[in-house]
Scaffold this motif. Structure first.
Motif, PDB file in Angstrom:
ATOM      1  N   ASP A 111      29.703 -22.529 -30.522  1.00  0.00           N
ATOM      2  CA  ASP A 111      30.964 -23.240 -30.358  1.00  0.00           C
ATOM      3  C   ASP A 111      31.865 -22.921 -31.544  1.00  0.00           C
ATOM      4  N   VAL A 112      33.169 -22.924 -31.294  1.00  0.00           N
ATOM      5  CA  VAL A 112      34.129 -22.971 -32.388  1.00  0.00           C
ATOM      6  C   VAL A 112      34.163 -24.412 -32.899  1.00  0.00           C
ATOM      7  N   ALA A 113      34.157 -24.603 -34.210  1.00  0.00           N
ATOM      8  CA  ALA A 113      34.064 -25.944 -34.793  1.00  0.00           C
ATOM      9  C   ALA A 113      35.221 -26.198 -35.749  1.00  0.00           C
ATOM     10  N   MET A 114      35.779 -27.409 -35.647  1.00  0.00           N
ATOM     11  CA  MET A 114      36.787 -27.873 -36.603  1.00  0.00           C
ATOM     12  C   MET A 114      36.441 -29.293 -37.020  1.00  0.00           C
ATOM     13  N   GLU A 115      36.412 -29.553 -38.301  1.00  0.00           N
ATOM     14  CA  GLU A 115      36.074 -30.877 -38.818  1.00  0.00           C
ATOM     15  C   GLU A 115      37.211 -31.410 -39.685  1.00  0.00           C
ATOM     16  N   TYR A 116      37.670 -32.622 -39.351  1.00  0.00           N
ATOM     17  CA  TYR A 116      38.638 -33.322 -40.188  1.00  0.00           C
ATOM     18  C   TYR A 116      37.865 -34.319 -41.032  1.00  0.00           C
ATOM     19  N   ASN A 117      37.880 -34.107 -42.334  1.00  0.00           N
ATOM     20  CA  ASN A 117      37.040 -34.851 -43.262  1.00  0.00           C
ATOM     21  C   ASN A 117      37.885 -35.833 -44.057  1.00  0.00           C
ATOM     22  N   ILE A 118      37.451 -37.108 -44.079  1.00  0.00           N
ATOM     23  CA  ILE A 118      38.200 -38.132 -44.806  1.00  0.00           C
ATOM     24  C   ILE A 118      37.256 -38.875 -45.748  1.00  0.00           C
ATOM     25  N   ASN A 119      37.744 -39.285 -46.886  1.00  0.00           N
ATOM     26  CA  ASN A 119      37.010 -40.220 -47.737  1.00  0.00           C
ATOM     27  C   ASN A 119      37.904 -40.754 -48.836  1.00  0.00           C
ATOM     28  N   THR A 120      37.464 -41.812 -49.470  1.00  0.00           N
ATOM     29  CA  THR A 120      38.253 -42.492 -50.491  1.00  0.00           C
ATOM     30  C   THR A 120      38.375 -41.666 -51.761  1.00  0.00           C
ATOM     31  N   PHE A 121      37.429 -40.758 -52.005  1.00  0.00           N
ATOM     32  CA  PHE A 121      37.300 -40.131 -53.317  1.00  0.00           C
ATOM     33  C   PHE A 121      38.102 -38.848 -53.475  1.00  0.00           C
ATOM     34  N   THR A 122      38.481 -38.206 -52.366  1.00  0.00           N
ATOM     35  CA  THR A 122      39.244 -36.962 -52.455  1.00  0.00           C
ATOM     36  C   THR A 122      40.287 -36.950 -51.346  1.00  0.00           C
ATOM     37  N   ASP A 123      41.156 -35.938 -51.371  1.00  0.00           N
ATOM     38  CA  ASP A 123      42.163 -35.795 -50.323  1.00  0.00           C
ATOM     39  C   ASP A 123      41.503 -35.412 -49.001  1.00  0.00           C
ATOM     40  N   ASP A 124      42.128 -35.814 -47.884  1.00  0.00           N
ATOM     41  CA  ASP A 124      41.652 -35.403 -46.573  1.00  0.00           C
ATOM     42  C   ASP A 124      41.761 -33.891 -46.444  1.00  0.00           C
ATOM     43  N   ARG A 125      40.872 -33.308 -45.633  1.00  0.00           N
ATOM     44  CA  ARG A 125      40.871 -31.861 -45.478  1.00  0.00           C
ATOM     45  C   ARG A 125      40.223 -31.482 -44.157  1.00  0.00           C
ATOM     46  N   CYS A 126      40.465 -30.269 -43.704  1.00  0.00           N
ATOM     47  CA  CYS A 126      39.848 -29.741 -42.485  1.00  0.00           C
ATOM     48  C   CYS A 126      38.945 -28.568 -42.837  1.00  0.00           C
ATOM     49  N   TYR A 127      37.827 -28.469 -42.102  1.00  0.00           N
ATOM     50  CA  TYR A 127      36.929 -27.333 -42.209  1.00  0.00           C
ATOM     51  C   TYR A 127      36.950 -26.578 -40.883  1.00  0.00           C
ATOM     52  N   PHE A 128      36.725 -25.275 -40.936  1.00  0.00           N
ATOM     53  CA  PHE A 128      36.699 -24.440 -39.735  1.00  0.00           C
ATOM     54  C   PHE A 128      35.467 -23.542 -39.776  1.00  0.00           C
ATOM     55  N   GLY A 129      34.814 -23.393 -38.610  1.00  0.00           N
ATOM     56  CA  GLY A 129      33.634 -22.542 -38.550  1.00  0.00           C
ATOM     57  C   GLY A 129      33.067 -22.453 -37.156  1.00  0.00           C
ATOM     58  N   PHE A 130      31.746 -22.314 -37.073  1.00  0.00           N
ATOM     59  CA  PHE A 130      31.057 -22.129 -35.797  1.00  0.00           C
ATOM     60  C   PHE A 130      29.793 -22.984 -35.766  1.00  0.00           C
ATOM     61  N   ARG A 131      29.404 -23.425 -34.561  1.00  0.00           N
ATOM     62  CA  ARG A 131      28.177 -24.199 -34.379  1.00  0.00           C
ATOM     63  C   ARG A 131      27.234 -23.463 -33.427  1.00  0.00           C
ATOM     64  N   TRP A 132      25.982 -23.386 -33.836  1.00  0.00           N
ATOM     65  CA  TRP A 132      24.914 -22.863 -32.973  1.00  0.00           C
ATOM     66  C   TRP A 132      24.175 -24.034 -32.361  1.00  0.00           C
ATOM     67  N   ARG A 133      23.975 -23.998 -31.038  1.00  0.00           N
ATOM     68  CA  ARG A 133      23.313 -25.080 -30.325  1.00  0.00           C
ATOM     69  C   ARG A 133      21.933 -24.633 -29.872  1.00  0.00           C
ATOM     70  N   GLY A 134      20.890 -25.296 -30.382  1.00  0.00           N
ATOM     71  CA  GLY A 134      19.528 -24.919 -30.040  1.00  0.00           C
ATOM     72  C   GLY A 134      19.200 -25.091 -28.575  1.00  0.00           C
ATOM     73  N   THR A 135      19.801 -26.082 -27.910  1.00  0.00           N
ATOM     74  CA  THR A 135      19.500 -26.328 -26.499  1.00  0.00           C
ATOM     75  C   THR A 135      20.151 -25.305 -25.583  1.00  0.00           C
ATOM     76  N   ARG A 136      21.012 -24.446 -26.125  1.00  0.00           N
ATOM     77  CA  ARG A 136      21.674 -23.425 -25.308  1.00  0.00           C
ATOM     78  C   ARG A 136      21.090 -22.037 -25.523  1.00  0.00           C
ATOM     79  N   THR A 137      20.088 -21.940 -26.364  1.00  0.00           N
ATOM     80  CA  THR A 137      19.459 -20.642 -26.563  1.00  0.00           C
ATOM     81  C   THR A 137      18.558 -20.332 -25.368  1.00  0.00           C
ATOM     82  N   PHE A 138      18.027 -19.132 -25.373  1.00  0.00           N
ATOM     83  CA  PHE A 138      17.141 -18.722 -24.287  1.00  0.00           C
ATOM     84  C   PHE A 138      15.769 -18.393 -24.879  1.00  0.00           C
ATOM     85  N   GLY A 139      14.756 -19.033 -24.330  1.00  0.00           N
ATOM     86  CA  GLY A 139      13.415 -18.818 -24.843  1.00  0.00           C
ATOM     87  C   GLY A 139      12.740 -20.114 -25.215  1.00  0.00           C
TER      88      GLY A 139
END
Length: 262
Positions: A111-139
């Motif tokens: 999957d293409v992945a985007m994460e919007y990260n929030i917390n009290t200690f730092t500025d909000d930010r977004c991460y971008f990447g990819f997710r591998w799903r074990g239940t979608r593999t073959f074998g």
């Protein structure tokens, strides 16, 4: 008694009188909305955490959404004023739904992945990447995970929007959830961690690890008691990252009937 515990118990009592379809939230092949709310006390760091959490794969454009927010007090003195927060909202879209190579078995696992990260200690930010799903593999991996209704995902984030990633930063986030039974009692274990390489937010060391491992036991209807071991490298003070929490969790699960899906 903390006012947040009163709210938590009030939500459970209200939901008890509402008819809700309960199913297996680990069956990713079905369209569902899943959520929970938990209330826990960290016995080592002496503070309260109230956490709403949700997940769904029933969004337009084949999008999947997961999110949580931890509302916490300061460490020590049995703090119940939930003035701090940290959490994330993650959007996923399977690679094979972008209109190219829809039958490609390799793209089906990611999957293409985007994460919007929030917390009290730092500025909000977004991460971008990819997710591998074990239940979608073959074998063997996919067959084993689906047989025990477990999920195992690994997300790799390669870019961030706060301009502090430098040339070497990246983060890997594995997640494993396994439901099981002891006699007639439903239980689950859930573990996740974030491993930051060359983390620009941690002034004490370049690499950092944060994670949680939870064991839950069903005690009544959708109410679970749980114990959670936590190591939170992203929270201040950084020298007080380890904690052990005990709490209660109430879960909801809504599943679309096949007749509606078709």
């Amino acid at each position: 008694m903390s006012k947040y515990l009163v709210w938590f118990l009030a939500i459970i009592v209200f939901e008890h009188f509402v008819s809700i379809g309960i199913g297996c939230a680990e069956d990713q092949a079905k369209q569902f909305w899943w959520s929970n709310i938990s209330y826990q006390y960290d016995t080592k760091r002496e503070y309260i955490t109230l956490t709403p959490e949700f997940e769904t794969n029933d969004l337009p454009f084949d999008l999947e959404l997961y999110g949580f927010v931890d509302f916490t007090g300061d460490h020590g003195h049995d703090e119940t004023n939930l003035k701090n927060h940290c959490g994330s909202f993650d959007l996923f879209k399977p690679l094979n739904t972008f209109g190219i190579a829809e039958d490609n078995i390799f793209l089906h696992m990611f999957d293409v992945a985007m994460e919007y990260n929030i917390n009290t200690f730092t500025d909000d930010r977004c991460y971008f990447g990819f997710r591998w799903r074990g239940t979608r593999t073959f074998g063997g991996i996919s067959k084993f995970l689906n047989r025990i209704h477990a999920t195992f995902d690994i997300t790799a984030f390669l870019a961030r929007t706060d301009g502090r990633q430098g040339h070497n930063w990246w983060m890997i986030s594995p997640h494993l959830k396994i439901p099981f039974s002891i006699g007639r009692v439903n239980c689950f274990s859930s573990t996740w961690c974030d491993i930051d390489f060359d983390n620009p937010l941690n002034e004490y060391r370049h690499n950092s690890i944060s994670g949680q491992s939870m064991l839950g036991v069903n005690i009544w209807k959708q109410l679970y008691a749980f114990c959670e071991v936590k190591y939170e490298d992203f929270q201040e003070p950084f020298d007080d990252a380890f904690g052990i929490g005990f709490g209660l969790m109430w879960q909801w699960y809504f599943e679309k009937p096949d007749s509606v899906i078709r």
